[in-house]
Design an enzyme around this catalytic site. Structure first.
Site, mmCIF file in Angstrom:
data_model
loop_
_atom_site.group_PDB
_atom_site.id
_atom_site.type_symbol
_atom_site.label_atom_id
_atom_site.label_comp_id
_atom_site.label_asym_id
_atom_site.label_seq_id
_atom_site.Cartn_x
_atom_site.Cartn_y
_atom_site.Cartn_z
ATOM 1 N N HIS A 17 -6.118 1.184 4.912
ATOM 2 C CA HIS A 17 -4.971 0.443 4.191
ATOM 3 C C HIS A 17 -4.085 1.354 3.726
ATOM 4 O O HIS A 17 -3.820 0.873 2.511
ATOM 5 C CB HIS A 17 -5.602 -0.714 3.435
ATOM 6 C CG HIS A 17 -4.708 -2.059 3.315
ATOM 7 N ND1 HIS A 17 -4.956 -3.176 3.217
ATOM 8 C CD2 HIS A 17 -3.322 -2.139 3.367
ATOM 9 C CE1 HIS A 17 -4.055 -4.113 3.142
ATOM 10 N NE2 HIS A 17 -3.138 -3.174 3.284
ATOM 11 N N ARG A 38 -2.658 -7.652 8.545
ATOM 12 C CA ARG A 38 -4.062 -8.169 7.826
ATOM 13 C C ARG A 38 -5.003 -7.989 8.924
ATOM 14 O O ARG A 38 -4.895 -8.555 10.262
ATOM 15 C CB ARG A 38 -3.812 -9.573 7.310
ATOM 16 C CG ARG A 38 -3.183 -9.850 6.132
ATOM 17 C CD ARG A 38 -3.814 -9.119 4.853
ATOM 18 N NE ARG A 38 -3.121 -9.336 3.738
ATOM 19 C CZ ARG A 38 -2.384 -8.493 3.101
ATOM 20 N NH1 ARG A 38 -1.975 -7.438 3.831
ATOM 21 N NH2 ARG A 38 -1.832 -8.584 1.814
ATOM 22 N N GLU A 72 -12.292 -5.936 3.417
ATOM 23 C CA GLU A 72 -11.943 -4.617 2.880
ATOM 24 C C GLU A 72 -12.409 -4.400 1.534
ATOM 25 O O GLU A 72 -12.411 -5.191 0.947
ATOM 26 C CB GLU A 72 -10.249 -4.443 2.737
ATOM 27 C CG GLU A 72 -9.899 -4.460 4.054
ATOM 28 C CD GLU A 72 -8.096 -4.303 3.839
ATOM 29 O OE1 GLU A 72 -7.649 -4.196 2.873
ATOM 30 O OE2 GLU A 72 -7.468 -4.010 5.101
ATOM 31 N N GLY A 98 9.848 -9.969 10.850
ATOM 32 C CA GLY A 98 10.415 -9.924 9.478
ATOM 33 C C GLY A 98 10.965 -8.326 9.169
ATOM 34 O O GLY A 98 11.186 -7.581 10.070
#
Length: 331
Positions: free
Chosen positions: A291, A243, A272, A159
């Site tokens: 993250h 993810r 997380e 993507g």
């Protein structure tokens, strides 16, 4: 129906909480009533009155959706949407949107991907730690040092973010293969250095680096499980900035502990923040970050603007963009 104006902005504490939400609220036109919370059910009255919920990595469950009878739209302030119960939203005819087409996170996630790849290739973390301890580690580390040039990068999910990663790979003289549900146009492949679309298992067999950029769905959860990790070369590295649950974390720890993989760079975890019991925190040759892909100063501004623009357009009568759950209801 009158155009919805009550907006509930739910900003999880680990991505800025109320302080970040207050800044987001200032971006809305004056007719929108914006309530900022850190948990979706923190203010039951605001949830019950909300026509729109904007969520930044805060769960929106079936129970939350059922408690919001006026709800007309859920806007994720991210490319991902795994923290929203999309099926429940679909059953209620409430569209769930992302900021996917904005590309707001693409630059920084691609940069973070390469930061992790370079740290692994150049053994930056063990080199730094050794020098701090007055240990000239060059003789020990030398056999592990490698280059990106000439290597094959396998991208899972081409993507917007995956394409930014591929663009950088070409600059590093890497070959690119990619896996995904659809092949991109030939002209896009050509712009990405002749990127080749291959089945996932073949990608794993031929890649020196594997970088994950797929959304988390029922189909992609534990996409890299023990059998698939076993397809990788023992000299290969795995990088995940998408993810955490795309990888079976115990299986990855097993592979690293056994020396079946050269290393892993991880910016995302499941859950997380990770618990202290997570074996990957102590696995050999890992580079970890909390993250941070997608949360630079510049990226946060782009994310907020993309989310607010989509919602503000909907409030003004425009069709929402990047729907992942179904059509928007007639108003």
């Amino acid at each position: 129906m009158t155009a919805p104006k009550n907006v509930l902005a739910v900003i999880a504490p680990h991505v800025g909480g109320r302080a970040a939400g207050a800044g987001l609220a200032t971006l809305f036109p004056g007719e929108a009533e914006v309530t900022v919370v850190e948990r979706t059910d923190e203010n039951p009255e605001a949830l019950r009155a909300a026509h729109v919920v904007i969520t930044a990595l805060a769960p929106v469950t079936a129970e939350h959706l059922a408690a919001a009878p006026e709800l007309r739209l859920v806007q994720c302030a991210s490319h991902g949407f795994d923290y929203v119960d999309v099926e429940a939203a679909r059953d209620l005819a409430v569209p769930v949107c992302t900021i996917g087409s904005s590309g707001a996170e693409a630059q920084n996630v691609a940069e973070q991907t390469f930061a992790l790849m370079l740290a692994l290739a150049k053994q930056l973390v063990p080199a730094h730690n050794a020098l701090v301890e007055a240990d000239w580690a060059l003789p020990r580390l030398q056999r592990s040092l490698t280059e990106l040039s000439g290597k094959t990068l396998g991208i899972v999910g081409l993507g917007q973010i995956g394409r930014e990663v591929a663009r950088r790979a070409v600059a590093f003289d890497m070959s690119v293969v990619y896996a995904g549900r659809r092949r991109v146009p030939e002209e896009t492949e050509a712009r990405l250095g002749g990127a080749r679309h291959v089945p996932l298992d073949e990608l794993l067999r031929v890649s020196d680096y594997v970088s994950l950029h797929a959304p988390l769905t029922d189909d992609t959860r534990h996409l890299l499980d023990a059998p698939r990790l076993a397809l990788l070369k023992p000299t290969a590295f795995v990088v995940n900035t998408a993810r955490g649950a795309l990888i079976d974390q115990d299986a990855l720890a097993d592979a690293l502990e056994k020396g079946a993989l050269a290393g892993a760079g991880l910016d995302v975890f499941d859950p997380e923040p990770p618990t202290p019991a997570l074996r990957l925190l102590r696995a050999p040759n890992v580079v970890l970050s909390p993250h941070v892909g997608g949360v630079t100063r510049e990226t946060l501004v782009r994310i907020a603007l993309a989310a607010v623009q989509n919602v503000a357009g909907y409030l003004a009568g425009d069709p929402p963009r990047d729907i992942v759950s179904g059509p928007a209801p007639a108003r």
